[in-house]
Design a protein around this motif. Structure first.
Motif, mmCIF file in Angstrom:
data_model
loop_
_atom_site.group_PDB
_atom_site.id
_atom_site.type_symbol
_atom_site.label_atom_id
_atom_site.label_comp_id
_atom_site.label_asym_id
_atom_site.label_seq_id
_atom_site.Cartn_x
_atom_site.Cartn_y
_atom_site.Cartn_z
ATOM 1 N N ASP A 1 0.819 -1.214 0.000
ATOM 2 C CA ASP A 1 0.000 0.000 0.000
ATOM 3 C C ASP A 1 0.856 1.267 0.000
ATOM 4 N N LEU A 2 2.029 1.185 0.624
ATOM 5 C CA LEU A 2 2.920 2.345 0.691
ATOM 6 C C LEU A 2 3.565 2.678 -0.647
ATOM 7 N N HIS B 1 3.584 6.082 -2.381
ATOM 8 C CA HIS B 1 4.369 7.169 -1.775
ATOM 9 C C HIS B 1 5.870 6.993 -2.023
ATOM 10 N N HIS B 2 6.258 5.811 -2.450
ATOM 11 C CA HIS B 2 7.659 5.467 -2.713
ATOM 12 C C HIS B 2 8.589 5.861 -1.551
ATOM 13 N N PRO B 3 8.293 5.396 -0.333
ATOM 14 C CA PRO B 3 9.172 5.710 0.794
ATOM 15 C C PRO B 3 10.349 4.749 0.863
ATOM 16 N N VAL B 4 11.293 5.048 1.722
ATOM 17 C CA VAL B 4 12.332 4.099 2.090
ATOM 18 C C VAL B 4 11.800 3.291 3.272
ATOM 19 N N ILE B 5 11.921 1.965 3.186
ATOM 20 C CA ILE B 5 11.478 1.069 4.263
ATOM 21 C C ILE B 5 12.689 0.666 5.096
ATOM 22 N N VAL B 6 12.611 0.905 6.390
ATOM 23 C CA VAL B 6 13.727 0.605 7.298
ATOM 24 C C VAL B 6 13.325 -0.521 8.244
#
Length: 386
Positions: free
Chosen positions: A154-155, A158-163
């Motif tokens: 789902d994220l 937004h194309h975030p960085v996943i940590v």
């Protein structure tokens, strides 16, 4: 001729950076010098290299430095070890990011206990506009795996960085889901960058390097001893704009990460689970005690972080004249103004290391800004804009 001159200047600049890095790495290798004292020394001396050339009498005047430290001050072993570390970093294509480096994560700089030196291998932007940390139990259920994969999927818009922490369970599910979705993902390690732990996650770690990376504060060859995991968790909490706990027991590393995130004034979310599930007790407790916002869908996160407005069409607003004109200030003064515009108020020591102005010089700059009616002093050696 011009190109040759530019190449020569670039070479000189690279050599100067390498020389600075040698002393920055060596500083943390001195006996008794941790992250806090490293920043203190640089604040007073001006640079890592200057620490090694400052007379012992002046070192004694720095808060936190005692006679025993000065008496045992022997830079040679630390410099030799630092040189070996730089060679290994070059061989293994590892970046050494000191906290003054422009690529050092700005989010971590806000942490009082942030590591001064990071070992980083990869291609992700450590200052990406959107970073989400996802952690949870090692004893994850099929429900935890499915929810983790759905959160990451789902994220994607937004194309975030996943940590996460590269551990068994929720951590590795988050990394693998990010790789599958083409999202950059960072693994925060409790070992040296050359020791993948657990070893069974090596293939995933190698894939992560293509569109993400690995980070640790530990030097080459460091084994993942138990005390290093809580320390690793503070980097996970500090990097993320929000930490999402998917599954967690009532005691464990995930709840430690949540507590750390709270101490940094970071947002925490938790996924609710079955009330009779052992690995849901932690998440349900966080929600029940208002220590975490509930996560049931992406919209919950978007509203918490105000990402929903970011997706909406931009509303044109009349431009406002800047509060201050940079042309009216010296470069050091302008750096301080920009810092206080973003953080509202800061301790004097924090200003020193964030803008890289020695404390001895900073007092004079702040006084000048006070005379100009721009800065005011607050109790506890804090400063803010008027």
């Amino acid at each position: 001729m011009a190109n040759t001159y530019i190449c020569f200047l670039n070479l000189i600049f690279a050599l100067l950076l390498s020389d600075s890095l040698l002393y920055e790495v060596a500083l943390g290798l001195l006996p008794g010098v941790g992250d806090l004292l490293t920043r203190q020394l640089i604040s007073y001396c001006g640079s890592a290299k200057a620490v090694f050339t400052t007379p012992k009498g002046k070192l004694l005047k720095i808060p936190g430095i005692g006679p025993l430290f000065v008496q045992n001050f022997n830079p040679t072993p630390a410099l030799q070890q630092a040189e070996a570390t730089l060679k290994l970093a070059d061989q293994q294509q590892v970046q050494l990011l000191f906290y003054t480096h422009p690529q050092y994560p700005a989010r971590l700089k806000q942490m009082a206990d942030a590591p001064c030196l990071l070992f980083y291998k990869g291609s992700a932007d450590l200052n990406h506009p959107k970073i989400i940390s996802i952690v949870g139990t090692r004893q994850a259920t099929d429900y935890g795996r499915r929810i983790t994969e759905k959160i990451v999927s789902d994220l994607k818009k937004h194309h975030p960085v996943i940590v996460s922490g590269l551990a068994y369970g929720i951590d590795i599910f988050a990394h693998r889901a990010a790789v599958a979705e083409g999202l950059p993902t960072l693994g925060i390690m409790a070992s040296g960058i050359d020791i993948i732990y657990p070893a069974t996650h090596r293939k995933t770690a190698e894939k992560m390097l293509e569109n993400g990376g690995l980070i640790t504060e530990n030097t080459f060859g460091t084994k993942p001893d138990a005390p290093r995991f809580p320390a690793r968790n503070r980097i996970i909490a500090g990097l993320g704009d929000c930490t999402i706990i998917v599954e967690a027991a009532i005691k464990g590393g995930a709840l430690i990460t949540a507590d750390i995130a709270h101490s940094y004034n970071k947002d925490v979310m938790a996924v609710p689970g079955p009330i009779d599930g052992k690995v849901s007790e932690g998440c349900n407790h966080l929600i029940k005690s208002n220590k975490a916002a509930i996560y049931t869908e992406l919209r919950d996160l978007e509203e918490l972080l105000n990402w929903d407005n970011a997706l909406a069409a931009p509303v044109s607003k009349p431009s406002k004249a800047p509060l201050y004109n940079s042309a009216e200030f010296e470069p050091e003064e302008w750096q301080i103004i920009q810092l206080l515009l973003s953080s509202k108020e800061e301790l004097m020591d924090n200003i020193a290391w964030k803008v890289q102005v020695p404390v001895s010089r900073l007092a004079s700059v702040l006084l000048t800004l006070e005379f100009k009616g721009v800065v005011k002093s607050l109790p506890g050696k804090k400063f803010a804009l008027v």
